[in-house]
Design an enzyme around this catalytic site. Structure first.
Site, PDB file in Angstrom:
ATOM      1  N   LYS A 121     -23.387   3.440   0.886  1.00 15.47           N
ATOM      2  CA  LYS A 121     -23.917   4.742   0.461  1.00 15.47           C
ATOM      3  C   LYS A 121     -23.293   5.070  -0.888  1.00 15.47           C
ATOM      4  O   LYS A 121     -22.313   4.424  -1.285  1.00 15.47           O
ATOM      5  CB  LYS A 121     -23.591   5.823   1.500  1.00 15.47           C
ATOM      6  CG  LYS A 121     -22.105   6.042   1.702  1.00 15.47           C
ATOM      7  CD  LYS A 121     -21.835   7.102   2.725  1.00 15.47           C
ATOM      8  CE  LYS A 121     -21.885   8.472   2.103  1.00 15.47           C
ATOM      9  NZ  LYS A 121     -21.437   9.532   3.004  1.00 15.47           N
TER      10      LYS A 121
ATOM     11  N   THR B  25     -11.591   7.328  16.427  1.00 14.37           N
ATOM     12  CA  THR B  25     -12.691   7.435  17.392  1.00 14.37           C
ATOM     13  C   THR B  25     -12.407   6.494  18.557  1.00 14.37           C
ATOM     14  O   THR B  25     -12.385   5.277  18.385  1.00 14.37           O
ATOM     15  CB  THR B  25     -14.018   7.059  16.701  1.00 14.37           C
ATOM     16  OG1 THR B  25     -14.179   7.939  15.591  1.00 14.37           O
ATOM     17  CG2 THR B  25     -15.197   7.173  17.637  1.00 14.37           C
TER      18      THR B  25
ATOM     19  N   LYS C 172       0.842  -1.210   0.000  1.00 17.14           N
ATOM     20  CA  LYS C 172       0.000   0.000   0.000  1.00 17.14           C
ATOM     21  C   LYS C 172       0.872   1.253   0.000  1.00 17.14           C
ATOM     22  O   LYS C 172       0.577   2.230  -0.684  1.00 17.14           O
ATOM     23  CB  LYS C 172      -0.936   0.006   1.214  1.00 17.14           C
ATOM     24  CG  LYS C 172      -2.088  -0.955   1.051  1.00 17.14           C
ATOM     25  CD  LYS C 172      -3.110  -0.823   2.151  1.00 17.14           C
ATOM     26  CE  LYS C 172      -4.228  -1.832   1.970  1.00 17.14           C
ATOM     27  NZ  LYS C 172      -5.030  -2.008   3.161  1.00 17.14           N
TER      28      LYS C 172
ATOM     29  N   LYS D 246     -20.814   0.955  14.394  1.00 16.50           N
ATOM     30  CA  LYS D 246     -19.734   0.750  15.386  1.00 16.50           C
ATOM     31  C   LYS D 246     -19.856   1.741  16.547  1.00 16.50           C
ATOM     32  O   LYS D 246     -19.742   1.360  17.712  1.00 16.50           O
ATOM     33  CB  LYS D 246     -18.403   0.935  14.654  1.00 16.50           C
ATOM     34  CG  LYS D 246     -17.195   1.205  15.516  1.00 16.50           C
ATOM     35  CD  LYS D 246     -15.928   1.260  14.679  1.00 16.50           C
ATOM     36  CE  LYS D 246     -15.635   2.615  14.076  1.00 16.50           C
ATOM     37  NZ  LYS D 246     -15.147   3.645  14.972  1.00 16.50           N
TER      38      LYS D 246
ATOM     39  N   GLU E 146     -17.664   9.626   4.149  1.00 17.68           N
ATOM     40  CA  GLU E 146     -17.135   9.003   2.943  1.00 17.68           C
ATOM     41  C   GLU E 146     -17.955   9.522   1.762  1.00 17.68           C
ATOM     42  O   GLU E 146     -19.149   9.768   1.891  1.00 17.68           O
ATOM     43  CB  GLU E 146     -17.259   7.481   3.032  1.00 17.68           C
ATOM     44  CG  GLU E 146     -16.317   6.915   4.066  1.00 17.68           C
ATOM     45  CD  GLU E 146     -16.412   5.394   4.181  1.00 17.68           C
ATOM     46  OE1 GLU E 146     -16.877   4.747   3.235  1.00 17.68           O
ATOM     47  OE2 GLU E 146     -16.022   4.872   5.234  1.00 17.68           O
TER      48      GLU E 146
ATOM     49  N   CYS F 120     -18.983   3.469  10.530  1.00 12.11           N
ATOM     50  CA  CYS F 120     -19.013   4.401  11.668  1.00 12.11           C
ATOM     51  C   CYS F 120     -20.270   4.304  12.528  1.00 12.11           C
ATOM     52  O   CYS F 120     -20.175   4.024  13.726  1.00 12.11           O
ATOM     53  CB  CYS F 120     -18.840   5.815  11.151  1.00 12.11           C
ATOM     54  SG  CYS F 120     -17.325   5.972  10.197  1.00 12.11           S
TER      55      CYS F 120
HETATM   56  C1  UGA Z   1     -20.560   9.263   9.260  1.00 15.62           C
HETATM   57  C2  UGA Z   1     -20.815  10.704   9.740  1.00 15.62           C
HETATM   58  O1  UGA Z   1     -21.815  11.307   8.912  1.00 15.62           O
HETATM   59  C3  UGA Z   1     -19.535  11.535   9.684  1.00 15.62           C
HETATM   60  O2  UGA Z   1     -19.785  12.824  10.229  1.00 15.62           O
HETATM   61  C4  UGA Z   1     -18.451  10.834  10.519  1.00 15.62           C
HETATM   62  O3  UGA Z   1     -17.212  11.528  10.441  1.00 15.62           O
HETATM   63  C5  UGA Z   1     -18.254   9.430   9.998  1.00 15.62           C
HETATM   64  O4  UGA Z   1     -19.505   8.706  10.053  1.00 15.62           O
HETATM   65  C6  UGA Z   1     -17.211   8.753  10.857  1.00 15.62           C
HETATM   66  O5  UGA Z   1     -17.447   8.596  12.053  1.00 15.62           O
HETATM   67  O6  UGA Z   1     -16.112   8.482  10.382  1.00 15.62           O
HETATM   68  P1  UGA Z   1     -20.297   8.060   6.861  1.00 15.62           P
HETATM   69  O7  UGA Z   1     -20.464   6.784   7.633  1.00 15.62           O
HETATM   70  O8  UGA Z   1     -19.173   8.198   5.910  1.00 15.62           O
HETATM   71  O9  UGA Z   1     -20.176   9.315   7.883  1.00 15.62           O
HETATM   72  O10 UGA Z   1     -21.605   8.292   5.982  1.00 15.62           O
HETATM   73  P2  UGA Z   1     -23.020   9.014   6.215  1.00 15.62           P
HETATM   74  O11 UGA Z   1     -23.247   9.938   5.092  1.00 15.62           O
HETATM   75  O12 UGA Z   1     -23.134   9.556   7.562  1.00 15.62           O
HETATM   76  O13 UGA Z   1     -24.032   7.784   6.049  1.00 15.62           O
HETATM   77  C7  UGA Z   1     -24.086   6.712   6.976  1.00 15.62           C
HETATM   78  C8  UGA Z   1     -25.240   5.789   6.656  1.00 15.62           C
HETATM   79  O14 UGA Z   1     -26.470   6.426   6.969  1.00 15.62           O
HETATM   80  C9  UGA Z   1     -25.341   5.360   5.188  1.00 15.62           C
HETATM   81  O15 UGA Z   1     -25.636   3.986   5.133  1.00 15.62           O
HETATM   82  C10 UGA Z   1     -26.490   6.174   4.653  1.00 15.62           C
HETATM   83  O16 UGA Z   1     -27.164   5.544   3.585  1.00 15.62           O
HETATM   84  C11 UGA Z   1     -27.374   6.271   5.870  1.00 15.62           C
HETATM   85  N1  UGA Z   1     -28.290   7.436   5.847  1.00 15.62           N
HETATM   86  C12 UGA Z   1     -27.781   8.696   5.882  1.00 15.62           C
HETATM   87  C13 UGA Z   1     -29.650   7.214   5.820  1.00 15.62           C
HETATM   88  O17 UGA Z   1     -30.120   6.054   5.806  1.00 15.62           O
HETATM   89  N2  UGA Z   1     -30.483   8.310   5.833  1.00 15.62           N
HETATM   90  C14 UGA Z   1     -30.003   9.569   5.855  1.00 15.62           C
HETATM   91  O18 UGA Z   1     -30.826  10.517   5.877  1.00 15.62           O
HETATM   92  C15 UGA Z   1     -28.631   9.781   5.880  1.00 15.62           C
END
Ligand code: UGA
Length: 430
Positions: free
Chosen positions: A320, A121, A35, A263, A155, A260
């Site tokens: 997502k 985290t 990597k 977990k 992400e 995230c």
């Molecule tokens: C999430 C947080 O949004 C970030 O702020 C944080 O930094 C990150 O975790 C982390 O702890 O590293 P992420 O997991 O990349 O980010 O993606 P999100 O956009 O938050 O989506 C998470 C999940 O929620 C996805 O499966 C998405 O489809 C779902 N989701 C999101 C819904 O089902 N409905 C929504 O309205 C929004």
């Protein structure tokens, strides 16, 4: 400034690339030779829009470097960021073994004054543990302070989120460390939340758990809306305009996945339990999320009648859009359940297929949506990629054996799609 970032996952790599772009010298330390070799050539191990270009820019400006060694970078750095993974243990607690191992190694390389800041985290109290390990392993002349600088990037929009955060949280008891971290983050125009270590650690878990709670609330409202003939999307839009509620993270669907939310919700439940508090609200958030996946399966069964022998096409596998990340993706459980019931499954994801092939067995991976639709009795949307919003639905209908769509992310307009002759079912739509 001279910075070292330990770890090159989403958080480490994005942090490093952004700080290099802002003019700092950034060293990224990893532990996998292949990597690191690839990263030095500008080949990144994940799909994240814009990241490869930013890494390449950093490399050609000679501000970004990747290495397997802590030496000499850690000893020369003003700030060392810990950005390694903290996966869940079977008990739900975060596994800190890599973080603590890394802290030990950093300790042995400290020289002069260094701020050791955690981006991983970690449960409340971990940074104190890190400070103890650093102190035990450092040279007697070396000085350091610890800080917790949690990351809030998503992400798929990681670079944008890092450059435009709603806030930058800096948790430390040291004024010197706080000043240094403020100077580093100054070019990023945002407000600072300055607090102690424990508060910063809690902010990260509270933020992710609150967002997961919003999503589960939206899914619960969707469930009830279906029963009372209301349209959940309008209900949630109607409440979201209230500034106290806000309309983001209120989209019902197949539930939340990723590395995230699942977990961190689990970890906060575990932390609460260790401190004698039963965070029952979060247990219910998890239950509703599990049910959201299960409800997609139940709807598929209802739309198909008998599942045995039916052909089901799945559009979207990643947890997502705009990522190839399959960790805890709802598609995994949903496909497993439908396969078990005897369905033949064809799948397509614009970026997630390579990772999905390692996890999903028994499904046929297709090159596009139209191949998935070929002779299908039902099409299920599980990730809201823009590509699926723009497909030629008339062509899809021609290819399907039965024109039925189960829209697990509510990307289509029910009226328009019914006019095209599809049997349609969304989530929370009357
Ligand atoms: C999430 C947080 O949004 C970030 O702020 C944080 O930094 C990150 O975790 C982390 O702890 O590293 P992420 O997991 O990349 O980010 O993606 P999100 O956009 O938050 O989506 C998470 C999940 O929620 C996805 O499966 C998405 O489809 C779902 N989701 C999101 C819904 O089902 N409905 C929504 O309205 C929004």
């Amino acid at each position: 400034m001279k910075i070292t970032v330990i770890g090159h996952g989403y958080v480490g790599l994005v942090t490093a690339a952004v700080f290099a772009d802002l003019g700092n010298s950034v060293y990224v330390v990893g532990r996998t030779a292949e990597k690191i070799e690839n990263l030095n050539k500008g080949i990144i191990p994940i799909y994240e829009p814009g990241l490869e270009e930013l890494v390449k820019q950093g490399l050609s400006a000679k501000r970004l470097h990747f290495s397997l060694e802590y030496d000499p970078y850690v000893s020369e750095s003003d700030i060392v960021f810990i950005a390694v993974g903290t996966p869940p243990k079977s008990s739900g607690e975060a596994d800190l073994s890599t973080v603590l191992e890394v802290a030990k190694k950093i300790g042995t390389h400290l020289n002069g004054y260094t701020v050791v800041a955690t981006k991983s985290t970690v449960p409340v109290g971990s940074n104190k543990m890190i400070a103890r390990i650093l102190a035990e392993n450092k040279d007697s002349k070396a000085k350091f302070d610890t800080a917790s600088v949690p990351e809030f990037l998503r992400e798929g929009s990681a670079i944008h989120d890092t450059l435009n955060p709603d806030r930058i949280v800096i948790g430390t008891k040291s004024q010197r460390a706080q000043d240094l971290l403020i100077t580093l983050h100054k070019p990023i125009n945002s407000r600072f939340v300055l607090c102690n270590l424990e508060t910063a650690e809690m902010i990260k878990y509270a933020a992710n758990s609150f967002l997961a709670t919003k999503i589960s609330f939206a899914n619960a409202i969707a469930k009830l809306s279906e029963k009372v003939s209301a349209d959940a999307l309008s209900v949630l839009e109607g409440i979201g305009y209230d500034k106290r509620i806000g309309n983001e993270f209120l989209l019902p669907g197949a539930g939340y996945g990723g590395s995230c939310f699942p977990k961190d919700v689990k970890a906060l439940i575990a932390i609460s339990k260790q401190h004698g508090y039963d965070f029952a609200l979060l247990s219910e958030v998890e239950n509703i999320n599990k049910e959201a996946r299960h409800d997609i399966v139940k709807k598929a069964v209802k739309m198909l009648g008998e599942v045995q022998g039916k052909k089901i096409g799945i559009l979207g596998l990643a947890f997502k859009p705009n990522t190839d990340d399959m960790r805890n993706a709802p598609s995994i459980d949903i496909i497993a359940s439908l396969s078990k019931m005897g369905a033949t499954i064809k799948v397509y994801d614009p970026q997630g297929a390579e990772n999905a092939k390692k996890i999903i067995q028994g499904a046929t991976f297709c090159k596009d949506s139209y191949e998935v639709a070929e002779n299908a009795d039902l099409l299920i949307i599980l990730t809201e990629w823009n590509e699926f919003k723009e497909i030629n639905l008339a062509k899809i209908k021609e290819k399907m054996r039965e024109p039925k769509i189960l829209d697990g992310r509510n990307i289509y307009d029910p009226e328009e799609i019914k006019e095209l002759g599809f049997v349609y079912q969304g989530v929370g739509r009357a």
